[in-house]
Design an enzyme around this catalytic site. Structure first.
Site, PDB file in Angstrom:
ATOM      1  N   GLN A  48     -93.825 -20.186  46.493  1.00 41.02           N
ATOM      2  CA  GLN A  48     -93.123 -20.978  47.506  1.00 41.02           C
ATOM      3  C   GLN A  48     -92.828 -22.402  47.058  1.00 41.02           C
ATOM      4  O   GLN A  48     -92.053 -23.111  47.701  1.00 41.02           O
ATOM      5  CB  GLN A  48     -93.929 -21.030  48.807  1.00 41.02           C
ATOM      6  CG  GLN A  48     -94.046 -19.679  49.498  1.00 41.02           C
ATOM      7  CD  GLN A  48     -94.807 -19.801  50.793  1.00 41.02           C
ATOM      8  OE1 GLN A  48     -96.023 -19.771  50.802  1.00 41.02           O
ATOM      9  NE2 GLN A  48     -94.102 -19.960  51.895  1.00 41.02           N
ATOM     10  N   CYS A  97     -93.216 -18.258  58.429  1.00 46.24           N
ATOM     11  CA  CYS A  97     -93.371 -18.522  56.994  1.00 46.24           C
ATOM     12  C   CYS A  97     -92.655 -19.823  56.669  1.00 46.24           C
ATOM     13  O   CYS A  97     -91.520 -20.021  57.099  1.00 46.24           O
ATOM     14  CB  CYS A  97     -92.771 -17.363  56.189  1.00 46.24           C
ATOM     15  SG  CYS A  97     -92.903 -17.584  54.413  1.00 46.24           S
ATOM     16  N   LEU A  98     -93.313 -20.694  55.900  1.00 52.76           N
ATOM     17  CA  LEU A  98     -92.699 -21.982  55.565  1.00 52.76           C
ATOM     18  C   LEU A  98     -91.418 -21.797  54.753  1.00 52.76           C
ATOM     19  O   LEU A  98     -90.564 -22.678  54.743  1.00 52.76           O
ATOM     20  CB  LEU A  98     -93.695 -22.865  54.785  1.00 52.76           C
ATOM     21  CG  LEU A  98     -94.967 -23.262  55.551  1.00 52.76           C
ATOM     22  CD1 LEU A  98     -95.862 -24.115  54.662  1.00 52.76           C
ATOM     23  CD2 LEU A  98     -94.637 -23.992  56.844  1.00 52.76           C
ATOM     24  N   HIS A 139    -100.811 -12.309  54.342  1.00 53.54           N
ATOM     25  CA  HIS A 139     -99.452 -12.865  54.275  1.00 53.54           C
ATOM     26  C   HIS A 139     -99.229 -13.579  52.939  1.00 53.54           C
ATOM     27  O   HIS A 139     -98.212 -13.375  52.271  1.00 53.54           O
ATOM     28  CB  HIS A 139     -99.252 -13.829  55.460  1.00 53.54           C
ATOM     29  CG  HIS A 139     -97.942 -14.559  55.464  1.00 53.54           C
ATOM     30  ND1 HIS A 139     -96.989 -14.384  56.451  1.00 53.54           N
ATOM     31  CD2 HIS A 139     -97.408 -15.471  54.601  1.00 53.54           C
ATOM     32  CE1 HIS A 139     -95.937 -15.148  56.191  1.00 53.54           C
ATOM     33  NE2 HIS A 139     -96.172 -15.824  55.072  1.00 53.54           N
ATOM     34  N   HIS A 143     -96.869 -12.763  49.183  1.00 55.57           N
ATOM     35  CA  HIS A 143     -95.966 -13.642  48.433  1.00 55.57           C
ATOM     36  C   HIS A 143     -96.112 -13.413  46.915  1.00 55.57           C
ATOM     37  O   HIS A 143     -95.133 -13.505  46.176  1.00 55.57           O
ATOM     38  CB  HIS A 143     -96.251 -15.113  48.741  1.00 55.57           C
ATOM     39  CG  HIS A 143     -95.565 -15.623  49.976  1.00 55.57           C
ATOM     40  ND1 HIS A 143     -94.194 -15.688  50.090  1.00 55.57           N
ATOM     41  CD2 HIS A 143     -96.054 -16.100  51.147  1.00 55.57           C
ATOM     42  CE1 HIS A 143     -93.877 -16.187  51.284  1.00 55.57           C
ATOM     43  NE2 HIS A 143     -94.987 -16.441  51.945  1.00 55.57           N
TER      44      HIS A 143
END
Ligand SMILES: [Zn+2]
Length: 189
Positions: A48, A97-98, A139, A143
């Protein structure tokens, strides 16, 4: 240092991340926590922030109400994690989610997760997590596999949010933290 968070649509979010070798990641971990707290997140995975390595940070404390019993060790660094086992009856919860600003959807996950990982001191740890902590870890682990929470939605549900996802990928979204959209950093308005 606050890093821009990679927005939905960037190929790095679809990649399977590579194992982390012996390199010192303490500065990166500090930056990831700063970035996560600035965005009011409870977890952040290295892809991310554009690094395709098997590392994520979590602080699930904000997911527990003040009147709820709060487990210890809600703030943790996970390096090269392996999910050994997931068990129990799946439960639904609205996740966000960011990397997908301004979208929340109910995701079903098993409530108990046995995980093996290296902590920030690169010591191998095995632990069984449950409740919100388990959900946040599942979660973030996704990723590292190139999986987003929207990939876990039923096909019909995903169809219904298609237009919104398209808008988010364009960066046409309200966001309170720096976002990397198609290689360009967009600062919050
Ligand atoms: Zn996420």
């Amino acid at each position: 240092m606050i890093l821009p968070i990679v927005n939905y649509g960037d190929p790095v979010l679809k990649q399977k991340a590579a194992p982390l070798n012996g390199e010192d990641v303490s500065a990166l971990v500090a930056d990831m926590y700063e970035t996560m707290y600035n965005a009011c997140g409870v977890g952040l995975a290295a892809p991310q922030i554009g690094r395709s390595i098997r590392l994520f940070v979590v602080d699930a404390a904000a997911m527990y109400r003040d009147d709820e019993p709060k487990p210890d060790n809600l703030k943790r660094v996970f390096i090269n994690p392996v999910i050994v086992e997931e068990s129990g009856e799946p439960w639904g919860f609205e996740e966000g989610c960011l990397s997908i600003p301004d979208l929340r959807q109910t995701v079903w996950r098993k409530p108990v997760v046995k995980i093996r990982y290296e902590n920030e001191n690169r010591r191998l740890v095995e632990d069984v997590l449950d409740g919100m902590m388990a959900r946040v870890v599942q979660h973030e682990f996704d990723h590292l596999e190139g999986v987003l929470f929207i990939d876990r939605l039923p096909a019909l549900k995903k169809q219904l949010i298609k237009t919104k996802l398209f808008r988010i990928a364009r960066g046409d979204v309200e966001c309170s933290y720096p976002l990397r959209v198609k290689g360009r950093v967009v600062m919050p308005r």
